[in-house]
Design a protein around this motif. Structure first.
Motif, PDB file in Angstrom:
ATOM      1  N   SER A 370      44.086  48.954  37.485  1.00  0.00           N
ATOM      2  CA  SER A 370      43.480  49.657  36.357  1.00  0.00           C
ATOM      3  C   SER A 370      42.025  49.239  36.168  1.00  0.00           C
ATOM      4  N   ILE A 371      41.762  47.923  36.220  1.00  0.00           N
ATOM      5  CA  ILE A 371      40.386  47.430  36.076  1.00  0.00           C
ATOM      6  C   ILE A 371      39.527  47.919  37.233  1.00  0.00           C
ATOM      7  N   ALA A 372      40.068  47.876  38.446  1.00  0.00           N
ATOM      8  CA  ALA A 372      39.317  48.310  39.626  1.00  0.00           C
ATOM      9  C   ALA A 372      38.934  49.780  39.518  1.00  0.00           C
ATOM     10  N   ALA A 373      39.879  50.612  39.046  1.00  0.00           N
ATOM     11  CA  ALA A 373      39.581  52.040  38.910  1.00  0.00           C
ATOM     12  C   ALA A 373      38.506  52.275  37.856  1.00  0.00           C
ATOM     13  N   LEU A 374      38.598  51.578  36.734  1.00  0.00           N
ATOM     14  CA  LEU A 374      37.618  51.739  35.668  1.00  0.00           C
ATOM     15  C   LEU A 374      36.227  51.305  36.126  1.00  0.00           C
ATOM     16  N   CYS A 375      36.167  50.181  36.821  1.00  0.00           N
ATOM     17  CA  CYS A 375      34.878  49.614  37.228  1.00  0.00           C
ATOM     18  C   CYS A 375      34.435  50.072  38.607  1.00  0.00           C
ATOM     19  N   GLU A 376      35.217  50.942  39.234  1.00  0.00           N
ATOM     20  CA  GLU A 376      34.911  51.539  40.525  1.00  0.00           C
ATOM     21  C   GLU A 376      34.637  50.477  41.564  1.00  0.00           C
ATOM     22  N   LEU A 377      35.595  49.564  41.667  1.00  0.00           N
ATOM     23  CA  LEU A 377      35.574  48.481  42.633  1.00  0.00           C
ATOM     24  C   LEU A 377      36.821  48.543  43.488  1.00  0.00           C
ATOM     25  N   PRO A 378      36.759  48.056  44.718  1.00  0.00           N
ATOM     26  CA  PRO A 378      37.996  47.857  45.469  1.00  0.00           C
ATOM     27  C   PRO A 378      38.866  46.843  44.728  1.00  0.00           C
ATOM     28  N   VAL A 379      40.178  46.999  44.812  1.00  0.00           N
ATOM     29  CA  VAL A 379      41.076  46.071  44.134  1.00  0.00           C
ATOM     30  C   VAL A 379      40.834  44.642  44.618  1.00  0.00           C
ATOM     31  N   SER A 380      40.412  44.486  45.864  1.00  0.00           N
ATOM     32  CA  SER A 380      40.154  43.156  46.414  1.00  0.00           C
ATOM     33  C   SER A 380      39.026  42.437  45.687  1.00  0.00           C
ATOM     34  N   ARG A 381      38.218  43.161  44.913  1.00  0.00           N
ATOM     35  CA  ARG A 381      37.119  42.552  44.172  1.00  0.00           C
ATOM     36  C   ARG A 381      37.481  42.328  42.696  1.00  0.00           C
ATOM     37  N   VAL A 382      38.741  42.429  42.373  1.00  0.00           N
ATOM     38  CA  VAL A 382      39.215  42.179  41.011  1.00  0.00           C
ATOM     39  C   VAL A 382      40.319  41.138  41.070  1.00  0.00           C
ATOM     40  N   SER A 383      40.135  40.037  40.351  1.00  0.00           N
ATOM     41  CA  SER A 383      41.143  38.979  40.286  1.00  0.00           C
ATOM     42  C   SER A 383      41.689  38.893  38.866  1.00  0.00           C
ATOM     43  N   VAL A 384      43.009  38.868  38.742  1.00  0.00           N
ATOM     44  CA  VAL A 384      43.667  38.687  37.445  1.00  0.00           C
ATOM     45  C   VAL A 384      44.637  37.523  37.562  1.00  0.00           C
ATOM     46  N   LYS A 385      44.416  36.514  36.751  1.00  0.00           N
ATOM     47  CA  LYS A 385      45.272  35.330  36.743  1.00  0.00           C
ATOM     48  C   LYS A 385      45.856  35.158  35.345  1.00  0.00           C
ATOM     49  N   ALA A 386      46.922  34.417  35.255  1.00  0.00           N
ATOM     50  CA  ALA A 386      47.531  34.135  33.955  1.00  0.00           C
ATOM     51  C   ALA A 386      47.930  32.677  33.895  1.00  0.00           C
ATOM     52  N   THR A 387      47.821  32.106  32.710  1.00  0.00           N
ATOM     53  CA  THR A 387      48.230  30.720  32.510  1.00  0.00           C
ATOM     54  C   THR A 387      48.699  30.560  31.072  1.00  0.00           C
ATOM     55  N   THR A 388      49.372  29.457  30.801  1.00  0.00           N
ATOM     56  CA  THR A 388      49.726  29.111  29.427  1.00  0.00           C
ATOM     57  C   THR A 388      48.810  28.004  28.959  1.00  0.00           C
ATOM     58  N   SER A 389      48.900  27.665  27.681  1.00  0.00           N
ATOM     59  CA  SER A 389      48.137  26.537  27.144  1.00  0.00           C
ATOM     60  C   SER A 389      49.049  25.340  26.906  1.00  0.00           C
ATOM     61  N   GLU A 390      50.163  25.300  27.677  1.00  0.00           N
ATOM     62  CA  GLU A 390      51.104  24.178  27.601  1.00  0.00           C
ATOM     63  C   GLU A 390      51.581  23.959  26.164  1.00  0.00           C
ATOM     64  N   ARG A 391      51.829  25.109  25.484  1.00  0.00           N
ATOM     65  CA  ARG A 391      52.359  25.100  24.125  1.00  0.00           C
ATOM     66  C   ARG A 391      51.402  24.481  23.096  1.00  0.00           C
ATOM     67  N   LEU A 392      50.146  24.361  23.458  1.00  0.00           N
ATOM     68  CA  LEU A 392      49.140  23.818  22.555  1.00  0.00           C
ATOM     69  C   LEU A 392      48.338  24.952  21.921  1.00  0.00           C
ATOM     70  N   GLY A 393      47.899  24.747  20.685  1.00  0.00           N
ATOM     71  CA  GLY A 393      47.035  25.707  20.032  1.00  0.00           C
ATOM     72  C   GLY A 393      47.745  26.995  19.652  1.00  0.00           C
ATOM     73  N   PHE A 394      46.925  27.971  19.206  1.00  0.00           N
ATOM     74  CA  PHE A 394      47.514  29.210  18.703  1.00  0.00           C
ATOM     75  C   PHE A 394      48.253  29.985  19.789  1.00  0.00           C
ATOM     76  N   THR A 395      47.733  29.939  21.043  1.00  0.00           N
ATOM     77  CA  THR A 395      48.466  30.632  22.107  1.00  0.00           C
ATOM     78  C   THR A 395      49.774  29.909  22.410  1.00  0.00           C
TER      79      THR A 395
END
Length: 417
Positions: A370-395
């Motif tokens: 979705s980001i690649a299509a919006l920004c007109e980039l190859p998908v290979s030029r878009v990185s999406v990562k996810a992490t937690t905050s180890e149960r710390l803070g508001f997240t």
């Protein structure tokens, strides 16, 4: 200090070999990747930092077509655009009209270029300037002839082969010190010589020495319907397919900028969150500006940061009711327009989403696409990562989500003011 140049763009022709009963529009105004050919030509020249003035020479009947082409130019090139002058009945007369208009400018050099050559590259221009800076009377962009040449009779039958050694095919731009080529044109007109088909021929007649500079096969002139079809095919590799904005190859954009964005939104009652334009089912939704797409908000701020153009809150303030519930892709599209107006493009996006829930893994590829299509980039030029905050803070307490984005933007050198 480097000498500056004007680009004189000859656009007064009628393009009779391409015009037909179904379309009499001159070739320089035909659509190419969504914009007139002339727009692309002016943009390619205007993006070069040594060119400070763009002067089109147009036919007196083409004012409306010209204004449409000029209106499509990005701001950086539009600022260099001079008032067009009307051409004459021949190319030679048109060039003289343009050179005369440039006589009062402070430009040292002039590059005379065909409007129907929209793919002139910065490398070709750099080589022309290098020869002029070294003291050349004039420089011709040209290609060494590689094919076997044949001389034919009137019936089209081959008579003999022609030695191609030392033969070159001329292109444009043809570059000169402005005062020298203007004087040569005045001398030719005074001698009643109106038969020159290009400016280097006229310069040679005037005693100027011409240096050949390496051209580019992609810098071809659109003359026939087949040429226009070839240009459209070539444009698919150089222009954005969705917005049809000019998109230069990354290798030509040497000014590399990086922007960083950060955004955070709290949860509220709902049934889904929007991340990178993708609706992800969840027991809550994100509360905030527009659709609260924390990913696109971070990307937009990073994009604006890379070009030093404020932030999302400045351009789309939450206090403005028109943005309430708006789709966040509108913000990033505007940021992309700002990059394009500078003659640049995005090169890479890296996003990290911080949350305990929902799980991002199952949706990661859809968000990238979705980001690649919006920004007109190859998908290979878009990185999406996810992490937690180890149960710390508001997240960590599952009260909301945050996103961090790093965006790389590449611009042509010479945008500093």
């Amino acid at each position: 200090m480097a000498k500056t140049a004007a680009a004189l763009v000859v656009a007064a022709g009628r393009g009779t070999r391409l015009a037909g009963s179904e379309n009499a529009l001159p070739k320089q105004y035909r659509p190419l990747a969504g914009r007139p050919v002339l727009t692309h030509t002016l943009n390619a020249l205007g993006n070069h930092p040594r060119i400070s003035c763009l002067l089109p020479v147009i036919h007196k009947d083409d004012t409306v077509h010209y204004e449409t082409a000029a209106a499509a130019l990005p701001e950086t090139c539009a600022k260099k655009l001079a008032r067009p002058v009307h051409g004459g009945s021949t190319r030679q007369q048109s060039v003289l009209a343009g050179l005369t208009a440039l006589a009062d400018t402070d430009c040292d050099y002039v590059l005379i270029h065909d409007a129907a050559r929209p793919f002139v590259s910065p490398d070709v221009l750099d080589r022309l300037f290098s020869e002029l800076d070294a003291g050349a009377d004039g420089v011709l962009a040209a290609l060494a002839v590689a094919d076997t040449l044949k001389r034919a009779d009137a019936g089209g039958r081959s008579i003999e082969s022609v030695d191609r050694a030392g033969l070159w095919a001329a292109q444009t731009p043809q570059a000169f010190p402005l005062e020298r080529i203007l004087a040569a044109h005045h001398n030719a007109a005074g001698a009643n010589r109106h038969d020159f088909t290009d400016d280097t021929g006229l310069a040679e007649w005037a005693g100027m020495s011409i240096v050949l500079s390496e051209g580019d096969p992609s810098n071809f002139k659109i003359t026939t319907a087949a040429d226009l079809k070839r240009a459209e095919h070539q444009a698919t590799y150089q222009f954005m397919p969705a917005t049809r904005s000019h998109l230069r190859p990354l290798a030509e954009l040497a000014d590399i900028r990086t922007g960083i964005g950060y955004d955070v939104h709290a949860f509220e009652d709902g049934d889904a969150v929007v991340l990178g334009g993708v609706t992800v089912p969840h027991s809550k939704k994100l509360k905030g500006h527009s659709d609260a797409d924390v990913v696109l908000h971070a990307i937009t701020d990073a994009t604006l940061g890379a070009i030093g153009d404020g932030d999302i809150g400045q351009h789309f303030p939450p206090s403005d009711p028109q943005w309430k519930g708006a789709s966040s892709d509108r913000f990033q599209t505007d940021a992309l327009r700002r990059v394009s107006d500078l003659g640049g493009r995005l090169a890479h996006i890296d996003v990290t989403i911080v949350c305990e829930e929902p799980k991002i893994g199952p949706h990661r590829q859809a968000i990238r696409e979705s980001i690649a299509a919006l920004c007109e980039l190859p998908v290979s030029r878009v990185s999406v990562k996810a992490t937690t905050s180890e149960r710390l803070g508001f997240t960590g307490r599952k009260e909301g989500m945050s996103a961090l984005a790093s965006v790389t933007v590449r611009l042509p050198l010479g945008n500093e003011e």
